[in-house]
Design a protein around this motif. Sequence first.
Motif, PDB file in Angstrom:
ATOM      1  N   GLU A  44      -1.772  -0.912   8.839  1.00  0.00           N
ATOM      2  CA  GLU A  44      -1.394  -2.258   8.428  1.00  0.00           C
ATOM      3  C   GLU A  44       0.064  -2.567   8.773  1.00  0.00           C
ATOM      4  O   GLU A  44       0.499  -3.730   8.671  1.00  0.00           O
ATOM      5  CB  GLU A  44      -1.586  -2.438   6.920  1.00  0.00           C
ATOM      6  CG  GLU A  44      -3.011  -2.254   6.435  1.00  0.00           C
ATOM      7  CD  GLU A  44      -3.307  -0.814   6.039  1.00  0.00           C
ATOM      8  OE1 GLU A  44      -3.386  -0.525   4.833  1.00  0.00           O
ATOM      9  OE2 GLU A  44      -3.451   0.028   6.967  1.00  0.00           O
ATOM     10  N   ASP A  45       0.823  -1.557   9.196  1.00  0.00           N
ATOM     11  CA  ASP A  45       2.188  -1.806   9.663  1.00  0.00           C
ATOM     12  C   ASP A  45       2.185  -2.647  10.935  1.00  0.00           C
ATOM     13  O   ASP A  45       3.205  -3.257  11.284  1.00  0.00           O
ATOM     14  CB  ASP A  45       2.913  -0.484   9.918  1.00  0.00           C
ATOM     15  CG  ASP A  45       3.247   0.255   8.627  1.00  0.00           C
ATOM     16  OD1 ASP A  45       3.167  -0.367   7.547  1.00  0.00           O
ATOM     17  OD2 ASP A  45       3.569   1.456   8.691  1.00  0.00           O
ATOM     18  N   PHE A  46       1.069  -2.666  11.646  1.00  0.00           N
ATOM     19  CA  PHE A  46       0.893  -3.567  12.782  1.00  0.00           C
ATOM     20  C   PHE A  46       0.373  -4.912  12.261  1.00  0.00           C
ATOM     21  O   PHE A  46      -0.539  -4.943  11.431  1.00  0.00           O
ATOM     22  CB  PHE A  46      -0.124  -3.006  13.782  1.00  0.00           C
ATOM     23  CG  PHE A  46       0.335  -1.791  14.538  1.00  0.00           C
ATOM     24  CD1 PHE A  46       0.933  -1.912  15.779  1.00  0.00           C
ATOM     25  CD2 PHE A  46       0.151  -0.524  14.011  1.00  0.00           C
ATOM     26  CE1 PHE A  46       1.347  -0.789  16.490  1.00  0.00           C
ATOM     27  CE2 PHE A  46       0.554   0.609  14.702  1.00  0.00           C
ATOM     28  CZ  PHE A  46       1.159   0.465  15.946  1.00  0.00           C
ATOM     29  N   TYR A  47       0.918  -6.002  12.752  1.00  0.00           N
ATOM     30  CA  TYR A  47       0.528  -7.326  12.268  1.00  0.00           C
ATOM     31  C   TYR A  47      -0.975  -7.561  12.335  1.00  0.00           C
ATOM     32  O   TYR A  47      -1.581  -8.152  11.436  1.00  0.00           O
ATOM     33  CB  TYR A  47       1.225  -8.423  13.085  1.00  0.00           C
ATOM     34  CG  TYR A  47       2.692  -8.606  12.786  1.00  0.00           C
ATOM     35  CD1 TYR A  47       3.246  -8.200  11.574  1.00  0.00           C
ATOM     36  CD2 TYR A  47       3.532  -9.200  13.726  1.00  0.00           C
ATOM     37  CE1 TYR A  47       4.590  -8.373  11.308  1.00  0.00           C
ATOM     38  CE2 TYR A  47       4.886  -9.375  13.467  1.00  0.00           C
ATOM     39  CZ  TYR A  47       5.407  -8.966  12.248  1.00  0.00           C
ATOM     40  OH  TYR A  47       6.744  -9.142  12.002  1.00  0.00           O
ATOM     41  N   GLU A  48      -1.596  -7.123  13.425  1.00  0.00           N
ATOM     42  CA  GLU A  48      -3.007  -7.459  13.660  1.00  0.00           C
ATOM     43  C   GLU A  48      -3.980  -6.544  12.939  1.00  0.00           C
ATOM     44  O   GLU A  48      -5.200  -6.739  13.025  1.00  0.00           O
ATOM     45  CB  GLU A  48      -3.323  -7.467  15.159  1.00  0.00           C
ATOM     46  CG  GLU A  48      -3.121  -6.127  15.844  1.00  0.00           C
ATOM     47  CD  GLU A  48      -1.765  -5.993  16.487  1.00  0.00           C
ATOM     48  OE1 GLU A  48      -1.726  -5.621  17.669  1.00  0.00           O
ATOM     49  OE2 GLU A  48      -0.753  -6.264  15.818  1.00  0.00           O
ATOM     50  N   CYS A  49      -3.490  -5.522  12.246  1.00  0.00           N
ATOM     51  CA  CYS A  49      -4.376  -4.548  11.601  1.00  0.00           C
ATOM     52  C   CYS A  49      -4.562  -4.844  10.114  1.00  0.00           C
ATOM     53  O   CYS A  49      -3.685  -5.409   9.457  1.00  0.00           O
ATOM     54  CB  CYS A  49      -3.835  -3.132  11.776  1.00  0.00           C
ATOM     55  SG  CYS A  49      -3.822  -2.567  13.483  1.00  0.00           S
ATOM     56  N   THR A  50      -5.714  -4.437   9.599  1.00  0.00           N
ATOM     57  CA  THR A  50      -6.024  -4.568   8.177  1.00  0.00           C
ATOM     58  C   THR A  50      -6.394  -3.190   7.631  1.00  0.00           C
ATOM     59  O   THR A  50      -6.439  -2.201   8.368  1.00  0.00           O
ATOM     60  CB  THR A  50      -7.206  -5.538   7.954  1.00  0.00           C
ATOM     61  OG1 THR A  50      -8.421  -4.913   8.421  1.00  0.00           O
ATOM     62  CG2 THR A  50      -6.989  -6.848   8.693  1.00  0.00           C
ATOM     63  N   VAL A  51      -6.721  -3.147   6.343  1.00  0.00           N
ATOM     64  CA  VAL A  51      -7.097  -1.871   5.732  1.00  0.00           C
ATOM     65  C   VAL A  51      -8.407  -1.351   6.312  1.00  0.00           C
ATOM     66  O   VAL A  51      -8.733  -0.167   6.150  1.00  0.00           O
ATOM     67  CB  VAL A  51      -7.218  -2.013   4.200  1.00  0.00           C
ATOM     68  CG1 VAL A  51      -5.861  -2.278   3.582  1.00  0.00           C
ATOM     69  CG2 VAL A  51      -8.223  -3.094   3.815  1.00  0.00           C
ATOM     70  N   ARG A  52      -9.153  -2.203   6.971  1.00  0.00           N
ATOM     71  CA  ARG A  52     -10.422  -1.789   7.581  1.00  0.00           C
ATOM     72  C   ARG A  52     -10.255  -1.243   8.994  1.00  0.00           C
ATOM     73  O   ARG A  52     -11.183  -0.679   9.560  1.00  0.00           O
ATOM     74  CB  ARG A  52     -11.412  -2.958   7.609  1.00  0.00           C
ATOM     75  CG  ARG A  52     -11.855  -3.426   6.215  1.00  0.00           C
ATOM     76  CD  ARG A  52     -12.804  -4.609   6.329  1.00  0.00           C
ATOM     77  NE  ARG A  52     -13.250  -5.054   5.027  1.00  0.00           N
ATOM     78  CZ  ARG A  52     -14.331  -4.574   4.403  1.00  0.00           C
ATOM     79  NH1 ARG A  52     -15.052  -3.630   4.970  1.00  0.00           N
ATOM     80  NH2 ARG A  52     -14.674  -5.034   3.210  1.00  0.00           N
TER      81      ARG A  52
END
Length: 352
Positions: A44-52
């Motif tokens: 999630e440290d990347f803008y485009e990423c989520t917990v999934r």
Amino acid sequence: MAVLAVKIENEASLMMNEFFDYHGECWALTRQRNDRSAVCIILEDFYECTVRTEWIEDVPVVFIFEGKIIGWYRHARVYRHLQIISAFLEGNICARALHARLLAAGDRIVFDVPGLEEKMYQVIEEDDVLYDRLMAVIDDEQRHFIEIRYDMVTGFYSGDRVRMAGSGKDGSVKHMRDYCIEKCESIAEKMMNDRCSDIREPKTMYQYASQAVKLDGRSVDGLYYLAMACEQLGFVREGFKAIEKALKLEPDGDDLLALKGHLLFAEKKYEEAAGYYQEAYDIQPMDGYLLCVGQAWFAMGNVDKAYKAYQQVKDKKILSDCGINLKDMERRWPFVALRGFSIKDFFSKKHD
């Protein structure tokens, strides 16, 4: 796409870990190597990423050691969780060896990445002032790079020395074969004690073992060392062919059975690998084989069976040295990584 900056703890790991060509791929970690956790990075440290998000593609990765850029992956896949590639290799960052660049010592670039003092990695997004500077470094192909790719480096194999070993002697083929085996033994000893400097040594072992097998197709030693070199380099299919031939000649060779276990492990056939490690232990009851059994069950996620294997280890100091805590396992932790443990030390036997 953001740039991922990763801190290198020890530059001695570079040539046999981050910049080791394992069948066309290089692997690195975003956490300390002596850590026990399976989660290596918070994506999630990347803008485009989520917990999934379980992985992210096409990430430029730069490696920082003591305030200097020492190399990079131009494109990489970054996994949230630890990936176990073989019995001796793991990581959560994967790049094609073609996209890996390692700078010569004199060409390293002084570069301060805030946050790397406390963390093993830092995500630099496109709106960060450091982003363009890092991308300019990555895009510069005019620097002096150290060659790391298997197909580009030159090993230490000498055909002339092999021929000289058989020159003027009765049974020259036998002497040439034995010379090749001696060379393999020397490299194997270094390999098993983590003293190889770079990929040239396992490549040289592969070359000498291949020559030994050409000279004597029934040499169990030659086939064994050929399979060992293949396993180290990621040539798993070729390794299987060699080890199957060796096992036909010596079906009860415990070290041969364990090596087949390593090859199965590399194919993620963990249950089968555990079976071969167990068979090796039944023939020669060494604690190292039990550690392999446990490692295979752990990689499969079966903590209970791994625990049972570790319980049988007679020298409990081996467990602690490998970071294995039976009390933790008794609490049914879902996964315990075997960081800091090299099973190479347990497979240095030579066939008679």
